[in-house]
Write a protein that holds these residues in place. Sequence first.
Motif, PDB file in Angstrom:
ATOM      1  N   PRO A  28     -22.627   0.028   0.674  1.00 14.59           N
ATOM      2  CA  PRO A  28     -23.663   0.606  -0.177  1.00 14.59           C
ATOM      3  C   PRO A  28     -23.141   1.894  -0.830  1.00 14.59           C
ATOM      4  N   LYS A  29     -23.484   2.077  -2.096  1.00 10.03           N
ATOM      5  CA  LYS A  29     -22.922   3.207  -2.853  1.00 10.03           C
ATOM      6  C   LYS A  29     -23.104   4.544  -2.142  1.00 10.03           C
ATOM      7  N   GLY A 108     -30.532   9.191  -4.805  1.00  6.17           N
ATOM      8  CA  GLY A 108     -29.625   9.217  -3.655  1.00  6.17           C
ATOM      9  C   GLY A 108     -28.169   9.387  -4.029  1.00  6.17           C
ATOM     10  N   ASP A 109     -27.865   9.336  -5.328  1.00  7.50           N
ATOM     11  CA  ASP A 109     -26.454   9.388  -5.752  1.00  7.50           C
ATOM     12  C   ASP A 109     -26.101  10.702  -6.454  1.00  7.50           C
ATOM     13  N   VAL A 110     -26.874  11.770  -6.182  1.00  5.63           N
ATOM     14  CA  VAL A 110     -26.623  13.073  -6.823  1.00  5.63           C
ATOM     15  C   VAL A 110     -26.279  14.098  -5.724  1.00  5.63           C
ATOM     16  N   PRO A 111     -25.057  14.051  -5.203  1.00  2.87           N
ATOM     17  CA  PRO A 111     -24.741  14.798  -3.984  1.00  2.87           C
ATOM     18  C   PRO A 111     -24.518  16.294  -4.162  1.00  2.87           C
ATOM     19  N   ARG A 139     -20.481  16.098 -22.456  1.00  2.73           N
ATOM     20  CA  ARG A 139     -20.301  14.640 -22.495  1.00  2.73           C
ATOM     21  C   ARG A 139     -21.267  13.999 -21.508  1.00  2.73           C
ATOM     22  N   PRO A 140     -22.489  13.765 -21.960  1.00  7.07           N
ATOM     23  CA  PRO A 140     -23.543  13.319 -21.028  1.00  7.07           C
ATOM     24  C   PRO A 140     -23.428  11.869 -20.581  1.00  7.07           C
ATOM     25  N   GLY A 141     -22.494  11.114 -21.180  1.00  7.54           N
ATOM     26  CA  GLY A 141     -22.233   9.753 -20.715  1.00  7.54           C
ATOM     27  C   GLY A 141     -23.482   8.895 -20.657  1.00  7.54           C
ATOM     28  N   SER A 142     -23.726   8.267 -19.492  1.00 10.84           N
ATOM     29  CA  SER A 142     -24.819   7.303 -19.372  1.00 10.84           C
ATOM     30  C   SER A 142     -26.110   7.929 -18.841  1.00 10.84           C
ATOM     31  N   LEU A 143     -26.140   9.259 -18.729  1.00 13.95           N
ATOM     32  CA  LEU A 143     -27.346   9.892 -18.189  1.00 13.95           C
ATOM     33  C   LEU A 143     -28.507   9.842 -19.190  1.00 13.95           C
ATOM     34  N   GLY A 144     -29.724   9.891 -18.677  1.00  9.74           N
ATOM     35  CA  GLY A 144     -30.916   9.882 -19.523  1.00  9.74           C
ATOM     36  C   GLY A 144     -31.001  11.168 -20.340  1.00  9.74           C
ATOM     37  N   ALA A 227     -25.854  17.997 -11.452  1.00 11.36           N
ATOM     38  CA  ALA A 227     -26.502  16.797 -11.987  1.00 11.36           C
ATOM     39  C   ALA A 227     -25.570  15.593 -11.961  1.00 11.36           C
ATOM     40  N   LEU A 228     -24.411  15.763 -11.367  1.00 13.75           N
ATOM     41  CA  LEU A 228     -23.444  14.676 -11.371  1.00 13.75           C
ATOM     42  C   LEU A 228     -23.942  13.486 -10.532  1.00 13.75           C
ATOM     43  N   GLY A 229     -24.221  12.393 -11.196  1.00 12.79           N
ATOM     44  CA  GLY A 229     -24.647  11.186 -10.489  1.00 12.79           C
ATOM     45  C   GLY A 229     -23.444  10.292 -10.250  1.00 12.79           C
ATOM     46  N   VAL A 230     -23.303   9.806  -9.042  1.00 11.13           N
ATOM     47  CA  VAL A 230     -22.131   8.979  -8.733  1.00 11.13           C
ATOM     48  C   VAL A 230     -22.449   7.512  -9.023  1.00 11.13           C
ATOM     49  N   ASN A 231     -21.892   7.003 -10.107  1.00 11.06           N
ATOM     50  CA  ASN A 231     -22.107   5.599 -10.458  1.00 11.06           C
ATOM     51  C   ASN A 231     -20.843   4.768 -10.292  1.00 11.06           C
ATOM     52  N   ASP A 232     -19.674   5.416 -10.389  1.00  8.00           N
ATOM     53  CA  ASP A 232     -18.410   4.678 -10.224  1.00  8.00           C
ATOM     54  C   ASP A 232     -17.410   5.552  -9.466  1.00  8.00           C
TER      55      ASP A 232
END
Length: 463
Positions: A28-29, A108-111, A139-144, A227-232
Motif C-alpha cells: 500500500p502506498k 494519507g500521502d502528504v507526509p 510547477r504544481p504538476g497534478s495537484l488541484g 504540500a508534497l503529495g506522494v503519488n509516485d
Amino acid sequence: MSTSDRSGNPVAVVLAAGKGTRMRSRRPKVLHEVAGKPILAWVIEAARASGCEQCLVVVGHGTGDLKRAFADEDIVWVEQREQLGTGHALAQVRELVGDAHHLLVLSGDVPAVRAKTLERLLSSAATGWGAIATARMERPGSLGRVVMKADGVLERIVEAADATEQEMAIRTVNAGLYVLPAAEIFDYLAALQPDNAKGELYLTDALGAAAREREIKCVAVSEADEALGVNDRADLARAHRVLMGRGIEALMEQGVTIYDSRRVVIEPSVRIGPDSEIHPEVTLTGDTQIGRECVVHSGAWIRHSSIGDGSTIGPHSVLDGAVVGDGATIGPFARLRPGTEIGRAVRVGNFVEIKNARLGDGVKAGHLSYLGDAEIGDGANIGAGTVTCNYDGRKKHKTTIGKRAFIGSDTMLVAPVEVGDDAVTGAGSVITNDIPGGALAVGRVRQRTIEDWVKRRKRKDEE
Ligand code: UD1
Ligand code: CA
C-alpha cells in the motif's frame, strides 16, 4: 461504535484507501517509508501533535498490512470497500465521528505537513465554516488548483485532469488538508456526482459546493514542501529528502557539525550531542544516540545503537544494536552486531567482529578477531586473530575472559571456556580447557627446527 470527542478537540480523519497505482508496488502506498517511517506515520504524528486525540484512518488497499504496521497505535480503522474518490472516502466516517465539532481531514500521502500548520488551519476554521491548506508552487504538476473568490477565501478547487489551460496556470494548489464542520460536511458529500475526468466522487467538489454558501478560508502552508503529495517514486524521493533535511538542520542548530549535509543519511529519529562531528557518507538510522564530542568518520553505518561521549567511530564501521561507552575508538572496518556492549575507553580495531558480547573498560581488540557470546573483563588485551569458537554446529557457548588477561595472537578459544584474571595464552594456542587466574596456557605443537635442512634437500635433488 462512536468516536465522538466530547472535549471539543477535533477528530482527525486520514484518507489512505487509494490504490496508489503510480507507485507500481505491491505494498500500500502509505506504507512506503520516508526518512525511516511509513508515509502514514508522519501524517498521523502531525495530526496528533496538532491536538487530535482521536484518529480515524480510511483504508481499502492492503488493510491487513496497515493494521499490522500500526498495531501499537490507537487508531480507528474505517474500510472503504471501493475506492470511488476522496469524497466517497470521507463519507465512510459519517457514523463514526459522533458529536465531534470539527474534522481535521488529511490526505494519507502528504507526509511533510507540520503540526504547526495544522494548528493554524484549525484556528482559522474556528472563525469561519471551514478551512483548506494551500501552497504556492512554480510547477504544481497534478495537484488541484485553488480558485479564490477574494484573497484567502475559497471559490472552488479544479483538479488538474479537469482544468482548462487558464486554470492550469494557477500556481496556488490544494495541499489536501482540510478542517470541516462534522455536522454539515456529510450532506455536501452525499450530493456529489462523479461527473469529472476521473469519474470519481471528489471531496474537492463538495468544498466547491459548500463555498457557494459558506466561507472556507485558504491557509497558506509555511513552506511549499508541506504540500508534497506522494503519488509516485519520484515524489517519494522528494519527501524523503525534505524530511531528512529537516532533521539534519535541527541537529546543526543543536551544535552538531555535519560537514556535508547533502551527503549523509541521518534519520530524524537519531539524537546527537553537541560538538560531535559527522563526516560525509555516514548513515545513522533508527533508535540511535550519539553522545557529545564524538567523531563519526566516512562510511560508518550505524543503526539502533548508542555511543557514549567522546568516542570515535572509524571509517566503514558497521554498528547494529550496539552500546558503546565513553571515549571508545571503534574501527576503521569494525563490525558490532546486536548485543554488543562496550565499556569506556575500549579500542576495537579493523576487521573485528563482535556479537552478543560484553567488553569491560579499557579492553583492546585491535585486529582481525571474532568475539561472540563472550564476557571480557576490564583491561583485557585480545591479540590479533583471536576467535571465540562459540558454535559447535548445534549450540552456541560462552567464553569468559578475566580482567587484564592477555590473549596471544591467533588464539582459538573453544567455548564453553573460561580464562581467569591476569591469565595469558600463548600465540597460536587452541584453548579447550579453563585457565586459572594468573596462569600461562600454551596449546600448540612445539616447534621443531631442523638444522641445514635446505642444504640437505639441495644435495638430495642433485643425486
Ligand atoms: C488530491 C486532491 C487534490 C490535491 C491533492 C493533494 C481530490 C479529488 N483531489 O488529489 O486537489 O491537490 O490530493 O495531495 O481530492 N483516497 C482514498 N479513497 C479514494 C481515493 C483516494 O482514501 O477513493 C486517499 C488516497 O489514499 C490518498 C488521498 O486520498 O491518500 C488523496 O488521494 P489521491 O488519489 O492521491 O488524490 P490526488 O490526485 O493526489
Ligand atoms: Ca495524492
